[in-house]
Each structure stands twice: as C-alpha cells, then as structure tokens.
Motif scaffolding. Structure first.
Motif, PDB file in Angstrom:
ATOM      1  N   CYS A 181     149.290  72.065  48.943  1.00 30.91           N
ATOM      2  CA  CYS A 181     150.312  71.814  49.572  1.00 30.91           C
ATOM      3  C   CYS A 181     151.339  70.901  48.636  1.00 30.91           C
ATOM      4  O   CYS A 181     152.387  70.630  48.926  1.00 30.91           O
ATOM      5  CB  CYS A 181     149.754  70.586  50.321  1.00 30.91           C
ATOM      6  SG  CYS A 181     148.258  70.063  49.879  1.00 30.91           S
ATOM      7  N   CYS A 182     150.779  70.579  47.669  1.00 36.36           N
ATOM      8  CA  CYS A 182     151.538  69.717  46.680  1.00 36.36           C
ATOM      9  C   CYS A 182     151.583  70.177  45.057  1.00 36.36           C
ATOM     10  O   CYS A 182     152.347  69.533  44.321  1.00 36.36           O
ATOM     11  CB  CYS A 182     150.489  68.267  46.493  1.00 36.36           C
ATOM     12  SG  CYS A 182     150.725  67.422  48.133  1.00 36.36           S
ATOM     13  N   CYS A 234     143.189  66.897  49.157  1.00 34.54           N
ATOM     14  CA  CYS A 234     144.247  67.066  48.232  1.00 34.54           C
ATOM     15  C   CYS A 234     144.369  65.401  47.795  1.00 34.54           C
ATOM     16  O   CYS A 234     144.542  64.819  48.636  1.00 34.54           O
ATOM     17  CB  CYS A 234     145.330  67.539  48.886  1.00 34.54           C
ATOM     18  SG  CYS A 234     146.867  67.380  47.823  1.00 34.54           S
ATOM     19  N   VAL A 236     146.591  64.283  46.193  1.00 38.04           N
ATOM     20  CA  VAL A 236     148.119  63.779  46.196  1.00 38.04           C
ATOM     21  C   VAL A 236     148.351  63.321  47.582  1.00 38.04           C
ATOM     22  O   VAL A 236     148.863  62.324  48.027  1.00 38.04           O
ATOM     23  CB  VAL A 236     148.971  64.627  45.933  1.00 38.04           C
ATOM     24  CG1 VAL A 236     150.589  64.372  46.067  1.00 38.04           C
ATOM     25  CG2 VAL A 236     148.811  65.137  44.311  1.00 38.04           C
ATOM     26  N   CYS A 237     147.881  64.035  48.541  1.00 36.09           N
ATOM     27  CA  CYS A 237     148.195  63.784  49.990  1.00 36.09           C
ATOM     28  C   CYS A 237     147.236  62.519  50.607  1.00 36.09           C
ATOM     29  O   CYS A 237     147.757  61.701  51.181  1.00 36.09           O
ATOM     30  CB  CYS A 237     147.594  65.103  50.981  1.00 36.09           C
ATOM     31  SG  CYS A 237     148.683  66.346  50.915  1.00 36.09           S
TER      32      CYS A 237
HETATM   33 ZN   LIG Z   1     148.647  67.659  49.052  1.00 36.36          ZN
END
Ligand SMILES: [Zn+2]
Length: 262
Positions: A181-182, A234, A236-237
């Motif tokens: 996702c990131c 994740c 980052v999320c």
């Molecule tokens: Zn992410």
C-alpha cells in the motif's frame, strides 16, 4: 498472526509458533516503552540516538513480557547484507551484556536453548523461522536490499545445510513492515525488482510488494504455504503503533523481532 497485549505493550505472535510450545517469540511494537522525545516508546535500537539506559530498560520489559533470557540475548549490527551468523555459546549476550563483534550481519541462527535472537527494523521486513523437529531458530532482517539478495531463502538453505532441516518442517513468520500500500518508487528506480511484485499507480510511479516477494522466496525454498504466516501489518499505515523510517526519517526508533528456544 495474533495480538498479545500486556502492561500497555503490544506484540504480534504467530499461532503456529505458539502451538509448538518450543519457543518464546514476538514482533514488538512501539507502544508502552520508556523511550521519550521523538522516538517515544519501546525503542530497541541502540544506534538511533536514544538514551542507552532507556533502550536497556525496553529490552528488560520485552524480556519480562515474552519470557526471554535477557542476559543471553544476541544482537547484530545490521547493514542490509545477506550474511547470517550461526550463534555459538561464546556469542551469548553479545550486544546486551557484553560488546558485540557481530557486524555486517542481518540474520542470526542457532539451536542453543535459552538464547534469544533479535533483529530490528522500522519498515524493513523481519522474518522469524522455527524448525520444531530439529529445534533450530533464526531471525532475519529483510529490507528491500536484503529481500533482493534473497536473505530469507538463504536462511532456509543454511538451516538445511547446518542442521539437516527439512524445509517442509520449517515454520516462518513474516512480521510488520512496509506494505504494498505504501512502498512507492519512481518507475525507473523500481526496475531492480521482479516485475510480478511491482504495480503501476501512475505513469511514473509504482508500488512494490516486498511482503509477497519474501513469501514467494520461502515457497521457492521449499516451505509449505500453510507454514508461512504473514502479519499483513504495514508499519507506515500503522505508524501510531510501529516505528516507520519512511514516516519519521532519522527520528525513529526500531521495533524488534525476537525468538528463543525454550
Ligand atoms: Zn501501508
């Protein structure tokens, strides 16, 4: 993977590992430690500008929560290599109770009981391994560089070579790290990755899936799909719960992946 919460701290643990009852293990988060300032939380990195006494206290808390033998814990100086070190009795406590000469090393492996192995990360992917038959464990730090060097696959090959492990017996846990996702790259820069793990999001931007790259390498190495447990978290999320280098840059701590044979 399941959450284990205790004393305000949060860990992720792999159910197949727990069911064997052969190891104490966990992926740490940043919640509930004594570090303060910009790296507030349960920082396990001694080389990120934190107060060493605070870092040591964080290790003590983790050892208490997970049932680890703190004084025998082994750490390495990780530098995005594909070097994996076989831990012998002389190595016990290096990085915690005595200075560590384990440098340029991104994986630790042992069949010694009561010796916790730790790798740390902040977006990079931590991998834990357990062969419950031969009673061998490993902890590996696989950032994108280590992933490209196939350090996870090399860990399995080393378990076969050094301990006669059968890949079909080996359990693996892929911990929290930067997700598909990131993990954004410029299209040109992403040419180093195998195309099947790269997804185009705009004419010049792509997202890279190093979770799946690692899982794929472990399947290639002969692990059974049911024996690979992926956290899917994740960093980052979930930056409120985990340290994230991409988010906090140099002002970030490190979470750990730790495993000890009982
Ligand atoms: Zn992410």
């Amino acid at each position: 993977m399941q959450q284990y919460k205790t004393n305000g701290r949060l860990y992720l643990q792999s159910e197949p590992f727990l069911l064997t009852r052969r190891v104490s293990h966990g992926f740490t988060s940043r919640l509930g430690g004594v570090s303060h300032g910009k790296i507030e939380g349960l920082n396990l990195g001694f080389r990120v500008g934190d107060n060493p006494d605070d870092v040591m206290e964080n290790y003590r808390l983790v050892a208490e929560d997970l049932g680890l033998n703190l004084s025998h814990t082994v750490l390495a100086k990780q530098t995005h290599t594909d070097c994996i070190r076989l831990i012998t009795p002389e190595d016990m406590g290096k990085g915690i109770s005595k200075p560590s000469d384990i440098e340029d090393t991104d994986g630790l492996m042992t069949n010694l009981k009561g010796v916790p192995l730790v790798v740390f990360s902040a977006d990079c992917i931590p991998l834990l391994f357990l062969d419950p038959e031969k009673e061998v464990i490993a902890a590996v730090h696989a950032g994108w560089r280590g992933t490209l060097k196939e350090i996870g696959k090399k860990a399995v090959a080393m378990m076969e070579r050094e301990f006669d492990c059968n890949p079909q017996d080996i359990l693996a846990a892929i911990g929290p790290g930067i997700g598909p996702c990131c993990f954004a790259f410029g299209k040109k820069d992403a040419e180093i990755f195998p195309p099947e793990f790269v997804r185009e999001t705009s004419p010049d931007k792509v997202l890279v899936d190093i979770w799946e790259m690692n899982r794929n390498q472990l399947l290639d190495a002969g692990l059974s799909p049911k024996n690979i447990d992926m956290s899917g978290v994740c960093t980052v999320c979930q930056q409120h719960q985990f340290y994230s280098y991409r988010t906090h840059k140099e002002h970030t701590g490190r979470q750990g992946a730790v495993i000890m044979l009982r």
